[in-house]
Design a protein around this motif. Structure first.
Motif, mmCIF file in Angstrom:
data_model
loop_
_atom_site.group_PDB
_atom_site.id
_atom_site.type_symbol
_atom_site.label_atom_id
_atom_site.label_comp_id
_atom_site.label_asym_id
_atom_site.label_seq_id
_atom_site.Cartn_x
_atom_site.Cartn_y
_atom_site.Cartn_z
ATOM 1 N N HIS A 198 0.807 -1.215 0.000
ATOM 2 C CA HIS A 198 0.000 0.000 0.000
ATOM 3 C C HIS A 198 0.844 1.271 0.000
ATOM 4 C CE1 HIS A 198 -3.020 -2.988 1.037
ATOM 5 N NE2 HIS A 198 -3.938 -2.106 0.741
ATOM 6 N N LEU A 199 2.140 1.150 -0.219
ATOM 7 C CA LEU A 199 2.950 2.346 -0.392
ATOM 8 C C LEU A 199 2.500 3.089 -1.648
ATOM 9 C CD1 LEU A 199 6.542 1.015 0.428
ATOM 10 C CD2 LEU A 199 5.217 2.638 1.776
ATOM 11 N N PRO A 200 2.555 4.414 -1.654
ATOM 12 C CA PRO A 200 2.130 5.156 -2.854
ATOM 13 C C PRO A 200 2.930 4.721 -4.078
ATOM 14 C CG PRO A 200 2.472 6.639 -0.998
ATOM 15 C CD PRO A 200 3.001 5.309 -0.573
ATOM 16 N N GLU A 201 2.226 4.441 -5.158
ATOM 17 C CA GLU A 201 2.921 4.050 -6.387
ATOM 18 C C GLU A 201 3.590 5.276 -6.983
ATOM 19 O OE1 GLU A 201 2.173 1.629 -10.560
ATOM 20 O OE2 GLU A 201 0.680 1.620 -8.948
ATOM 21 N N ARG A 202 4.874 5.158 -7.184
ATOM 22 C CA ARG A 202 5.657 6.273 -7.717
ATOM 23 C C ARG A 202 6.094 5.962 -9.137
ATOM 24 N NH1 ARG A 202 10.123 6.985 -3.182
ATOM 25 N NH2 ARG A 202 10.851 8.590 -4.629
ATOM 26 N N ARG A 203 6.704 6.924 -9.759
ATOM 27 C CA ARG A 203 7.190 6.711 -11.123
ATOM 28 C C ARG A 203 8.186 5.543 -11.126
ATOM 29 N NH1 ARG A 203 10.388 11.174 -14.878
ATOM 30 N NH2 ARG A 203 10.599 9.824 -16.732
ATOM 31 N N GLY A 204 7.901 4.548 -11.900
ATOM 32 C CA GLY A 204 8.787 3.389 -11.958
ATOM 33 C C GLY A 204 8.214 2.145 -11.333
#
Length: 448
Positions: free
Chosen positions: A73-79
């Motif tokens: 559930h960590l924020p999805e970041r670029r990559g």
């Protein structure tokens, strides 16, 4: 939402290999040497360290499913969902690793310091290990490609253990003050690990995306784990393998006290590397022929059998080294097959329950590894204490017998129990192929 398909690139495979190596420089050192470091260098009693290893690892392991939930559930970041967090996790783990080797020697309460630093290490190490292992199911959808990646990661971890086991004792012993030697060596390992983990995130790619983009809730996490027989059986089998590996660490005591030649620790480590790599190398081809379930079952049995023979011939050091090599073949195969099976389990759960949870199931593997490390280390420590072991002293015959028992019959019994339980694993080769085909259809439908 694009779904990347096809095989991974050579650069990605090299990076995934390097990640396994970099992570294991730290976790492998803790796993192989924390017991003898705390008993022989810090000066703690074997029974006290055994209690620490058992309780700390079990507490840590209980929290792993929730750590997996956090990772998912960590924020999805670029990559991607996992790779952007790899280096941050590696940095935090490095600080925690150094505290394990420094803080207990700096305080008048070394046992308390060992408890605090070892507990913190267990939780912080998840921040790099879980995202790294969670990458495997996302890098490729094909079972053969995943098996190859799992093998490369295992190679990296084996190489990390090789460096640790070959170099640790000579480096530490080269200092007039062994305490200083341990601290300098710990710092060198951290710098090397960080240099590698700084490269990995930029080279790997996440290809396989969830059919359902919505994140699962905590209540769903309980369903995914506790009502999933495949997950329960697999985690039990991995627990047995991790316990056996930790108990096998008693070989450090065997070469130090039974044989009386600490230099053989490095020789044994070197001798076991080729067969361990052979076991890891054979698994992808074996999986293609007989499936993951049969491959992992055979690996567990191969790991157990030679240990029983070592108990009978432990006075013959040459033969012991040969038999340890056979055990290493099974160990390399077990590590590779278990990692590939976790990826299979991710697909199976998504197919059956509708939720894709790489972090959750990776955390189950971490739970098994940590609980096994604590259980195996504690079993060895309690065996040593029960048989009269005294750190740094000349050992009694009873204590010497206890050392041999701890490194042979103890891990063999645990592995055989794990193999028996793994017979109940429900994902056959045929079912795995059906799951892969139907998930591919669902992804195409979601895209269209």
């Amino acid at each position: 939402m694009a779904v990347l398909t096809g095989q991974t690139t050579r650069g990605e495979r090299l990076a995934y290999f390097g990640g396994g190596f970099g992570i294991n420089l730290l976790s492998g050192t803790i796993g192989s040497y924390i017991l003898i470091y705390l008993t022989d260098v810090v000066g703690l009693a074997a029974a006290a360290v055994g209690t620490l290893l058992l309780v700390a690892r079990l507490l840590d392991a209980v929290g792993d499913p929730f750590m997996g939930y956090v990772i998912d559930h960590l924020p999805e970041r670029r990559g991607g969902r996992y790779r952007p967090y790899l280096f941050t996790g590696a940095l935090l783990a490095s600080v925690s690793f150094l505290s394990v080797f420094f803080v207990p020697l700096w305080t008048p309460w070394p046992l308390l310091a060992a408890w605090v630093t070892y507990l913190v290490w267990g939780f912080v190490a998840d921040l790099v290990d879980l995202p790294f292992i969670s990458l495997l199911p996302t890098m490729a959808a094909d079972t053969a490609e995943r098996s190859r990646l799992a093998g490369l990661s295992t190679f990296g971890r084996i190489l990390g253990v090789l460096v640790i086991n070959v170099a640790t004792i000579p480096v530490v012993s080269s200092f007039a003050d062994e305490r200083t030697g341990w601290q300098v060596w710990a710092l060198c390992l951290v710098l090397a690990s960080l240099a590698i983990m700084a490269i990995v995130p930029g080279r790997v790619r996440e290809r396989v995306r969830p059919v359902n983009p919505q994140r699962y809730g905590l209540r769903r996490l309980v369903t995914l784990i506790l009502t999933n027989r495949a997950a329960m059986v697999l985690v039990t089998a991995k627990l047995s393998a991790s316990t056996a590996i930790a108990a096998g660490g008693a070989s450090v005591y065997y070469f130090t006290y039974n044989v009386g030649d600490r230099s053989l620790i490095s020789i044994a480590a070197l001798a076991m590397v080729p067969p361990t790599m052979l076991g890891a190398l054979l698994v992808p081809a074996l999986i293609r022929r007989i499936g993951l379930k049969a491959a992992l079952l055979g690996a567990l049995l191969l790991s157990a059998a030679p240990s029983v023979v070592i108990w009978l011939v432990h006075s013959n050091v040459t033969l012991v080294l040969v038999l340890m090599g056979l055990t290493a073949v099974g160990g390399g195969a077990t590590l590779t097959a278990a990692n590939a099976t976790i990826a299979e389990l991710v697909d199976y759960a998504e197919w059956r329950f509708g939720d894709r949870a790489e972090g959750a199931f990776t955390s189950l593997a971490a739970f098994a590894a940590k609980a096994g490390a604590g259980l195996g280390g504690a079993m060895v420590a309690y065996t040593l204490a029960f048989t009269g072991y005294v750190g740094g002293a000349r050992q009694s015959e009873q204590a010497l017998d206890g050392i041999v028992f701890a490194m042979t019959l103890l891990p063999a019994a645990v592995l055989l129990a794990g193999a028996a339980i793994f017979l109940a694993y429900p994902v056959t080769r045929e079912l795995s192929e059906r799951v892969a085909a139907e998930l591919a259809e669902r992804r195409q439908e979601a895209l269209s």
